[in-house]
Design an enzyme around this catalytic site. Structure first.
Site, short mmCIF file in Angstrom:
data_model
loop_
_atom_site.label_atom_id
_atom_site.label_comp_id
_atom_site.label_asym_id
_atom_site.label_seq_id
_atom_site.Cartn_x
_atom_site.Cartn_y
_atom_site.Cartn_z
N TYR A 142 -18.75 10.05 6.41
CA TYR A 142 -19.92 8.92 6.71
C TYR A 142 -20.80 9.05 7.74
O TYR A 142 -22.11 8.49 7.95
CB TYR A 142 -19.43 7.54 6.50
CG TYR A 142 -19.30 7.05 5.27
CD1 TYR A 142 -18.48 7.57 4.41
CD2 TYR A 142 -19.72 5.66 4.74
CE1 TYR A 142 -18.11 7.23 3.20
CE2 TYR A 142 -19.38 5.31 3.64
CZ TYR A 142 -18.65 5.75 2.76
OH TYR A 142 -18.45 5.33 1.42
N LYS A 192 -6.17 15.40 2.45
CA LYS A 192 -5.85 16.67 1.89
C LYS A 192 -5.67 17.70 2.51
O LYS A 192 -6.41 18.56 3.12
CB LYS A 192 -7.35 16.77 1.04
CG LYS A 192 -7.05 16.18 -0.19
CD LYS A 192 -8.19 16.33 -1.50
CE LYS A 192 -7.90 17.74 -1.86
NZ LYS A 192 -6.76 18.04 -2.94
N ASP A 225 -5.85 13.21 -3.92
CA ASP A 225 -5.79 13.23 -5.37
C ASP A 225 -4.64 12.70 -5.82
O ASP A 225 -4.64 12.11 -6.91
CB ASP A 225 -6.30 14.58 -5.99
CG ASP A 225 -5.27 15.66 -5.38
OD1 ASP A 225 -4.70 15.39 -4.42
OD2 ASP A 225 -5.38 16.93 -5.86
N ASP A 249 -12.75 4.65 0.76
CA ASP A 249 -13.76 4.18 0.03
C ASP A 249 -13.43 4.08 -1.72
O ASP A 249 -13.54 3.12 -2.31
CB ASP A 249 -15.25 4.99 0.28
CG ASP A 249 -16.21 4.34 -0.62
OD1 ASP A 249 -16.41 2.91 -0.75
OD2 ASP A 249 -17.15 4.93 -1.21
N ASP A 253 -11.30 1.05 -4.24
CA ASP A 253 -12.27 0.81 -5.53
C ASP A 253 -11.24 0.85 -6.42
O ASP A 253 -10.85 -0.13 -7.47
CB ASP A 253 -13.41 1.48 -5.78
CG ASP A 253 -14.87 0.65 -5.48
OD1 ASP A 253 -14.51 -0.05 -4.34
OD2 ASP A 253 -15.83 0.89 -6.30
C1 IPM Z 1 -17.98 -0.13 0.42
C2 IPM Z 1 -19.17 0.36 -0.17
C3 IPM Z 1 -20.11 0.67 0.99
C4 IPM Z 1 -19.32 2.27 1.53
C5 IPM Z 1 -21.44 1.07 0.69
C6 IPM Z 1 -22.19 -0.18 0.35
C7 IPM Z 1 -22.31 1.72 1.85
O1 IPM Z 1 -19.05 0.94 -0.97
O2 IPM Z 1 -17.78 -1.06 1.40
O3 IPM Z 1 -16.99 0.18 0.09
O4 IPM Z 1 -19.55 3.27 0.86
O5 IPM Z 1 -18.60 1.98 2.45
MG MG Z 2 -17.04 1.25 -1.74
#
Ligand code: IPM
Ligand code: MG
Length: 368
Positions: A142, A192, A225, A249, A253
């Site tokens: 990032y 990884k 993975d 990230d 999710d």
């Molecule tokens: C998160 C989001 C952010 C990220 C975005 C909105 C920049 O997806 O907080 O997980 O990628 O970190």
């Molecule tokens: Mg995210």
């Protein structure tokens, strides 16, 4: 002595709506539990861009550095899709993370009993699920340099750099080991190392800290993975997961959706302790700004409310009040109150955002 301070950055989309419910709940803690906060508010993301032409002004950044905790709603929306990269709403969020040095991002994925049917996985795989993902938040691909889009041999090349120093790995790993000790004492470190040097270093540093300083914590290693696969195969095998910014990230999710609803999940981003001993901290729901439902009273405020509970626990040393608030949210779900995101297709009339907030206040009241 002055009260602890909180900067509220409601942001875009459903951010302001869900934050209104948190303010209601803060009002309850003030009136009924004597928890007083000095609240201030500012703009972030598209809202800040609309007002000031930047997703985060220097004044708001400075304010965020001063307060004991930042509570953020959400940023972004289709309206801002065509903006230059440097002023996109997300840049405001990333600037806060980077300049506050919030290196440890705690993302719990907890399955509330009342919602176990909502998961896309079978109920028995997720009921009782309680995972904590610790995502490194201020480094890796990032932020690594070089980055950009460059000309090379007559064509363009897009570059991002995965880069981790030993000390960056060390500090986030220690946060994760400490958390594991307070939970089920198991830590899975994810990278990884089979293809990336940064992964090899990551594994070495985590192993060394584990062996020297946390021999009581059961440490395992997993490729990212495989971790994604294991999360949907047998998610309950995990307690704490520690991983880098980008893998974190993605995996967070994935873990979030196991629980049935993104609308329920909070997060905490913690940095180094300030002079008063409190960590620099920002709390935010895991969900985004959900522009498709904003302004209609459809949003579930629970994730933002539970983010405030994390603030009570990690910034303000109010673990018992955090427990009370989490139990109130759980009670409301158990009683059958549901926002639209938590309704089965055939279900009755959903609770609005503010009705959900009211129900949580009522459950708090009943807890006294
Ligand atoms: C998160 C989001 C952010 C990220 C975005 C909105 C920049 O997806 O907080 O997980 O990628 O970190
Ligand atoms: Mg995210």
């Amino acid at each position: 002595m002055s009260n602890p301070s909180i900067l509220i950055l409601a942001g875009d989309g459903i951010g302001p709506e869900v934050m209104d419910e948190v303010k209601k709940i803060m009002g309850w803690f003030d009136a009924k539990r004597g928890l007083k906060f000095d609240l201030s508010e500012g703009l972030v993301g598209g809202a800040a861009y609309d007002a000031h032409g930047t997703p985060l002004t220097d004044e708001t950044m400075a304010k965020a550095q001063e307060v004991d905790a930042v509570l953020l709603g959400a940023v972004g929306g289709p309206k801002y899709d065509d903006l230059d990269f440097s002023v996109k709403p997300e840049r405001g969020l990333l600037r806060l993370r980077k300049e506050m040095d919030l290196f440890a991002n705690l993302r719990p994925a907890q399955c509330f009993d009342a919602l176990a049917d909502f998961s896309s996985l079978k109920k028995e795989l997720v009921s009782g699920l309680d995972i904590m993902i610790v995502r490194e938040l201020t480094s890796g691909s990032y932020f690594g340099e070089p980055r950009g889009i460059f000309e090379e041999n007559g064509e363009r090349v897009g570059i991002n750099t995965q880069r981790y120093t030993e000390s960056e790995i060390d500090r986030v790993a220690r946060s994760a080991f400490e958390l594991a000790r307070k939970r089920d004492n198991r830590l899975c470190s994810v990278e990884k190392a089979n293809v990336m040097e940064s992964g090899i270093l990551w594994r070495e540093v985590v192993s060394k800290i584990g062996a020297e300083d946390y021999p009581d914590v059961e440490l395992s290693h997993m490729y990212a993975d495989n971790c994604a696969m294991q999360l949907v195969r047998t998610p309950k095998q995990f307690d704490v997961i520690v991983t880098d910014n980008l893998f974190g990230d993605i995996l967070s999710d994935c873990a979030a959706m196991l629980t049935g609803s993104l609308g329920m999940l909070p997060s905490a981003s913690l940095g180094v302790p300030m002079e008063n001993g409190r960590p620099k901290a920002m709390y935010e729901p895991v969900h985004g700004s959900a522009p498709d439902i904003s302004g209609q009273g459809l949003a579930n405020p629970s994730a933002c409310v539970l983010s405030f509970a994390m603030a009570l626990r990690y910034s303000f040393d109010q673990g018992a009040e955090a427990d009370r608030l989490e139990a109130a949210v759980e009670q409301v779900l158990a009683d059958g109150t549901r926002t639209a995101d938590l309704m089965q297709a055939a279900g009755g009339k959903p609770a609005s955002t503010s009705e959900m907030g009211d129900a949580i206040v009522k459950a708090l009241e009943a807890s006294l």
